[in-house]
Scaffold this motif. Structure first.
Motif, PDB file in Angstrom:
ATOM      1  N   TYR A  60     -66.868-110.866  65.409  1.00 53.50           N
ATOM      2  CA  TYR A  60     -66.865-109.449  65.034  1.00 53.50           C
ATOM      3  C   TYR A  60     -66.580-108.599  66.258  1.00 53.50           C
ATOM      4  N   LYS A  61     -65.678-107.645  66.107  1.00 54.34           N
ATOM      5  CA  LYS A  61     -65.366-106.700  67.177  1.00 54.34           C
ATOM      6  C   LYS A  61     -65.734-105.307  66.677  1.00 54.34           C
ATOM      7  N   GLU A  62     -66.613-104.668  67.407  1.00 60.02           N
ATOM      8  CA  GLU A  62     -67.042-103.312  67.060  1.00 60.02           C
ATOM      9  C   GLU A  62     -65.854-102.361  67.202  1.00 60.02           C
ATOM     10  N   PRO A  63     -65.534-101.582  66.146  1.00 56.23           N
ATOM     11  CA  PRO A  63     -64.452-100.605  66.270  1.00 56.23           C
ATOM     12  C   PRO A  63     -64.782 -99.580  67.354  1.00 56.23           C
ATOM     13  N   LEU A  64     -63.773 -99.193  68.117  1.00 57.42           N
ATOM     14  CA  LEU A  64     -63.984 -98.246  69.204  1.00 57.42           C
ATOM     15  C   LEU A  64     -64.192 -96.846  68.667  1.00 57.42           C
ATOM     16  N   LEU A  65     -64.946 -96.071  69.426  1.00 55.34           N
ATOM     17  CA  LEU A  65     -65.173 -94.679  69.084  1.00 55.34           C
ATOM     18  C   LEU A  65     -63.907 -93.902  69.401  1.00 55.34           C
ATOM     19  N   ASN A  66     -63.364 -93.236  68.410  1.00 63.42           N
ATOM     20  CA  ASN A  66     -62.168 -92.429  68.625  1.00 63.42           C
ATOM     21  C   ASN A  66     -62.578 -91.081  69.185  1.00 63.42           C
ATOM     22  N   THR A  67     -62.152 -90.830  70.402  1.00 60.10           N
ATOM     23  CA  THR A  67     -62.438 -89.530  70.996  1.00 60.10           C
ATOM     24  C   THR A  67     -61.201 -88.671  70.864  1.00 60.10           C
ATOM     25  N   ASN A  68     -61.349 -87.589  70.196  1.00 60.48           N
ATOM     26  CA  ASN A  68     -60.250 -86.674  69.945  1.00 60.48           C
ATOM     27  C   ASN A  68     -60.380 -85.507  70.917  1.00 60.48           C
ATOM     28  N   PRO A  69     -59.512 -85.415  71.941  1.00 64.73           N
ATOM     29  CA  PRO A  69     -59.659 -84.332  72.923  1.00 64.73           C
ATOM     30  C   PRO A  69     -59.478 -82.940  72.316  1.00 64.73           C
ATOM     31  N   LYS A  70     -58.602 -82.814  71.313  1.00 65.34           N
ATOM     32  CA  LYS A  70     -58.424 -81.505  70.681  1.00 65.34           C
ATOM     33  C   LYS A  70     -59.694 -81.098  69.947  1.00 65.34           C
ATOM     34  N   GLY A  71     -60.297 -82.045  69.249  1.00 62.96           N
ATOM     35  CA  GLY A  71     -61.538 -81.752  68.534  1.00 62.96           C
ATOM     36  C   GLY A  71     -62.665 -81.407  69.489  1.00 62.96           C
ATOM     37  N   LYS A  72     -62.713 -82.108  70.615  1.00 58.15           N
ATOM     38  CA  LYS A  72     -63.746 -81.840  71.610  1.00 58.15           C
ATOM     39  C   LYS A  72     -63.580 -80.434  72.192  1.00 58.15           C
ATOM     40  N   ASN A  73     -62.350 -80.081  72.537  1.00 61.23           N
ATOM     41  CA  ASN A  73     -62.096 -78.743  73.080  1.00 61.23           C
ATOM     42  C   ASN A  73     -62.413 -77.659  72.060  1.00 61.23           C
ATOM     43  N   ARG A  74     -62.116 -77.918  70.790  1.00 60.98           N
ATOM     44  CA  ARG A  74     -62.412 -76.958  69.732  1.00 60.98           C
ATOM     45  C   ARG A  74     -63.921 -76.748  69.605  1.00 60.98           C
ATOM     46  N   LYS A  75     -64.670 -77.851  69.682  1.00 60.23           N
ATOM     47  CA  LYS A  75     -66.124 -77.745  69.606  1.00 60.23           C
ATOM     48  C   LYS A  75     -66.676 -76.955  70.788  1.00 60.23           C
ATOM     49  N   ILE A  76     -66.131 -77.214  71.973  1.00 59.03           N
ATOM     50  CA  ILE A  76     -66.588 -76.488  73.161  1.00 59.03           C
ATOM     51  C   ILE A  76     -66.345 -74.999  72.986  1.00 59.03           C
ATOM     52  N   LYS A  77     -65.150 -74.633  72.505  1.00 53.55           N
ATOM     53  CA  LYS A  77     -64.831 -73.210  72.274  1.00 53.55           C
ATOM     54  C   LYS A  77     -65.810 -72.576  71.297  1.00 53.55           C
ATOM     55  N   ASN A  78     -66.082 -73.287  70.197  1.00 54.44           N
ATOM     56  CA  ASN A  78     -66.983 -72.749  69.185  1.00 54.44           C
ATOM     57  C   ASN A  78     -68.392 -72.562  69.735  1.00 54.44           C
ATOM     58  N   TYR A  79     -68.883 -73.551  70.494  1.00 56.52           N
ATOM     59  CA  TYR A  79     -70.233 -73.436  71.051  1.00 56.52           C
ATOM     60  C   TYR A  79     -70.324 -72.321  72.091  1.00 56.52           C
ATOM     61  N   VAL A  80     -69.274 -72.156  72.906  1.00 52.45           N
ATOM     62  CA  VAL A  80     -69.261 -71.075  73.894  1.00 52.45           C
ATOM     63  C   VAL A  80     -69.260 -69.727  73.185  1.00 52.45           C
ATOM     64  N   ALA A  81     -68.473 -69.622  72.115  1.00 51.30           N
ATOM     65  CA  ALA A  81     -68.436 -68.366  71.354  1.00 51.30           C
ATOM     66  C   ALA A  81     -69.806 -68.063  70.740  1.00 51.30           C
ATOM     67  N   ARG A  82     -70.480 -69.082  70.238  1.00 50.87           N
ATOM     68  CA  ARG A  82     -71.816 -68.873  69.659  1.00 50.87           C
ATOM     69  C   ARG A  82     -72.806 -68.418  70.721  1.00 50.87           C
ATOM     70  N   LEU A  83     -72.717 -69.020  71.909  1.00 47.96           N
ATOM     71  CA  LEU A  83     -73.613 -68.627  72.991  1.00 47.96           C
ATOM     72  C   LEU A  83     -73.344 -67.194  73.427  1.00 47.96           C
ATOM     73  N   LYS A  84     -72.069 -66.795  73.461  1.00 47.59           N
ATOM     74  CA  LYS A  84     -71.732 -65.412  73.825  1.00 47.59           C
ATOM     75  C   LYS A  84     -72.285 -64.432  72.795  1.00 47.59           C
ATOM     76  N   GLU A  85     -72.269 -64.815  71.531  1.00 45.75           N
ATOM     77  CA  GLU A  85     -72.846 -63.962  70.487  1.00 45.75           C
ATOM     78  C   GLU A  85     -74.339 -63.771  70.697  1.00 45.75           C
ATOM     79  N   LEU A  86     -74.989 -64.787  71.258  1.00 43.45           N
ATOM     80  CA  LEU A  86     -76.417 -64.697  71.536  1.00 43.45           C
ATOM     81  C   LEU A  86     -76.705 -63.991  72.854  1.00 43.45           C
TER      82      LEU A  86
END
Length: 89
Positions: A54-80
């Motif tokens: 058995y070979k464990e499937p690798l975790l797919n890291t999506n750089p676009k998705g990661k950057n999008r999440k970072i933007k959203n979290y930064v925007a939420r923090l700025k709102e606070l």
């Protein structure tokens, strides 16, 4: 199989745990457990059929998705009212 699925969802950083967590929001706990059990059966079948380990499937890291999440979290923090300096690699 559901008991095996419960065990698989308790393991740290495992493909089956990620699968369970992705399904739980859409399907609910019980259906997600059945789906994880089905994945276990599929994997077991392929292991027996191909006679390979058995070979464990690798975790797919999506750089676009990661950057999008970072933007959203930064925007939420700025709102606070919290200023954050972001350095994206």
């Amino acid at each position: 199989m559901v008991e095996c699925a419960w065990g698989a969802t308790r393991k740290k950083d495992c493909f089956l745990k990620r699968k369970y967590e992705s399904l739980i929001t859409r399907r609910g706990k019980k259906k997600s457990l059945v789906a994880v059990g089905h994945k276990i059966i599929e994997s077991a079948f392929l292991i027996i059929q191909n006679k390979e380990a058995y070979k464990e499937p690798l975790l797919n890291t999506n750089p676009k998705g990661k950057n999008r999440k970072i933007k959203n979290y930064v925007a939420r923090l700025k709102e606070l009212g919290i200023e954050v300096e972001v350095k994206v690699a």
